[in-house]
Design a protein around this motif. Structure first.
Motif, PDB file in Angstrom:
ATOM      1  N   PHE A 147      -5.124   9.488 -11.542  1.00  0.00           N
ATOM      2  CA  PHE A 147      -4.800   8.087 -11.255  1.00  0.00           C
ATOM      3  C   PHE A 147      -3.354   7.950 -10.784  1.00  0.00           C
ATOM      4  O   PHE A 147      -3.054   7.207  -9.850  1.00  0.00           O
ATOM      5  N   LEU A 161      -3.183   9.292  -7.325  1.00  0.00           N
ATOM      6  CA  LEU A 161      -3.701   8.308  -6.370  1.00  0.00           C
ATOM      7  C   LEU A 161      -2.647   7.244  -6.076  1.00  0.00           C
ATOM      8  O   LEU A 161      -2.472   6.830  -4.913  1.00  0.00           O
ATOM      9  N   ILE A 215      -1.197   6.377  -2.498  1.00  0.00           N
ATOM     10  CA  ILE A 215      -1.278   5.012  -1.948  1.00  0.00           C
ATOM     11  C   ILE A 215       0.114   4.512  -1.549  1.00  0.00           C
ATOM     12  O   ILE A 215       0.281   3.858  -0.520  1.00  0.00           O
ATOM     13  N   GLU A 216       1.097   4.867  -2.366  1.00  0.00           N
ATOM     14  CA  GLU A 216       2.483   4.472  -2.064  1.00  0.00           C
ATOM     15  C   GLU A 216       2.932   5.086  -0.737  1.00  0.00           C
ATOM     16  O   GLU A 216       3.523   4.406   0.106  1.00  0.00           O
ATOM     17  N   ILE A 261       0.966   6.245   1.718  1.00  0.00           N
ATOM     18  CA  ILE A 261       0.173   5.674   2.809  1.00  0.00           C
ATOM     19  C   ILE A 261       0.707   4.278   3.158  1.00  0.00           C
ATOM     20  O   ILE A 261       0.786   3.906   4.328  1.00  0.00           O
ATOM     21  N   GLY A 262       1.096   3.527   2.111  1.00  0.00           N
ATOM     22  CA  GLY A 262       1.623   2.183   2.336  1.00  0.00           C
ATOM     23  C   GLY A 262       2.861   2.196   3.215  1.00  0.00           C
ATOM     24  O   GLY A 262       2.987   1.387   4.130  1.00  0.00           O
ATOM     25  N   LEU A 318       1.764   3.135   6.752  1.00  0.00           N
ATOM     26  CA  LEU A 318       1.045   2.035   7.414  1.00  0.00           C
ATOM     27  C   LEU A 318       2.020   0.950   7.869  1.00  0.00           C
ATOM     28  O   LEU A 318       1.853   0.362   8.938  1.00  0.00           O
ATOM     29  N   ILE A 324       3.400   2.017  11.035  1.00  0.00           N
ATOM     30  CA  ILE A 324       2.461   1.824  12.150  1.00  0.00           C
ATOM     31  C   ILE A 324       2.440   0.351  12.578  1.00  0.00           C
ATOM     32  O   ILE A 324       2.401   0.033  13.773  1.00  0.00           O
ATOM     33  N   VAL A 325       2.478  -0.545  11.587  1.00  0.00           N
ATOM     34  CA  VAL A 325       2.477  -1.986  11.909  1.00  0.00           C
ATOM     35  C   VAL A 325       3.723  -2.332  12.730  1.00  0.00           C
ATOM     36  O   VAL A 325       3.625  -2.986  13.778  1.00  0.00           O
ATOM     37  N   LEU A 378       3.376  -1.004  16.255  1.00  0.00           N
ATOM     38  CA  LEU A 378       2.494  -1.805  17.100  1.00  0.00           C
ATOM     39  C   LEU A 378       3.138  -3.136  17.491  1.00  0.00           C
ATOM     40  O   LEU A 378       2.985  -3.592  18.624  1.00  0.00           O
TER      41      LEU A 378
END
Lengths: 192, 119
Positions: free
Chosen positions: B71, B74, B78-79, B81-82, B85, B88-89, B92
């Motif tokens: 856990f 994970l 997630i941290e 990936i955040g 991401l 990436i935002v 874009l």
């Protein structure tokens, strides 16, 4: 008339940096750039006292045209991409691809925001617990935490999703406006 | 030559310059956030090494800790990936701004051409 078009092409090319002109010259992409454009580039490079390099083998067909089939573009969108009079300052295919990616990213961010809040449930729970002096393990604590997480996720989605969707729509509308402003394009709106 | 120079106003040139900056900045931001995502992992690893040094954990290595507490693993993933991401935002958005500016300039030039050159 032809001189007028050449003057306009030349005007647009003079705005470009020498490196960019050299890149266009060397790539020799005849599907993207007209013969007049290459003539203009050659003249501008000479004026800038730049050694004119050898050109690559000419490209008469875009590999992007094959890639277009992989994306779910509408007929109107393809009409803009395949137009014989392409714009000088941007690539319509690039715009469509970017809008698709922004749309996709907006959806990814929804999933991520929900997942992130679920993963951090325990942290939120520890933050909420001290406020329930009486019984810190009651079901009410979990319900309250779940509500806070739902609210936080909803706010996160609103803040990220809507601006991204708005940007994608603005780009599409700008491209349609540009397309309709070109010479020889009938003024019918593209979006009913 | 003067006619060509007058065809594009200083505002056009300024906008095109901003568009170029935004296009390149988009890539810079993407690379920075990629390394930031890796940095997030390294930060967690450093925390683990600190806890091990003060004797707060029995695990001998960080990977072992992640395997032992999936856990937690994970949440670290997630941290990371955040952060990526988010990069990436921003990428874009900057690319969209660059394209948008170019389209505005192109539209204005098209209207000028239709009206017969300079205004």
């Amino acid at each position: 008339m032809n001189n007028d078009i050449r003057t306009q092409i030349r005007s647009r090319m003079t705005l470009k940096e020498t490196d960019e002109l050299l890149e266009i010259w060397q790539n020799n992409d005849r599907a993207e750039w007209s013969d007049d454009a290459f003539e203009a580039i050659k003249e501008i490079l000479k004026e800038r006292s730049v050694d004119i390099p050898e050109q690559n083998a000419p490209i008469y067909e875009h590999k992007e045209e094959k890639e277009q089939k992989d994306y779910d573009f509408s007929n109107e969108e393809l009409r803009i991409v395949d137009n014989e009079n392409p714009p000088d300052f941007y690539d319509p295919f690039d715009v469509l691809l970017t809008t698709k990616r922004i749309d996709w990213m907006a959806k990814v961010m929804i999933v991520f925001t929900i997942l992130y809040n679920i993963i951090n449930f325990r942290t939120s729970l520890e933050m909420v617990r001290p406020y329930f002096f009486g019984n810190q393990n009651s079901a009410l604590v979990y319900v309250f935490t779940a509500l806070i997480i739902a609210l936080n996720a909803a706010l996160g989605i609103i803040v990220i999703y809507f601006p991204l969707k708005a940007l994608a729509h603005i780009l599409r509308i700008l491209m349609e406006m540009e397309f309709r402003s070109r010479k020889g394009i009938e003024p019918n709106p593209l979006v009913e | 030559m003067n006619e060509q120079e007058e065809f594009f106003s200083p505002n056009h040139k300024r906008l095109l310059s901003i568009a170029v900056w935004a296009r390149y900045l988009a890539w810079v931001v993407l690379v920075i956030y990629f390394f930031w995502a890796i940095g997030t992992y390294l930060q967690e690893q450093n925390m683990f090494m600190y806890y091990r040094a003060v004797g707060s954990t029995n695990h001998s290595n960080f990977i072992g800790l992640l395997k032992g507490f999936p856990f937690y693993g994970l949440s670290v993933f997630i941290e990371m990936i955040g952060v990526f991401l988010k990069g990436i935002v921003y990428f874009l958005v900057l690319k969209g701004i660059s394209l948008g500016i170019n389209m505005i300039v192109e539209t204005d030039i098209n209207y000028r051409e239709q009206k017969g050159g300079t205004q």
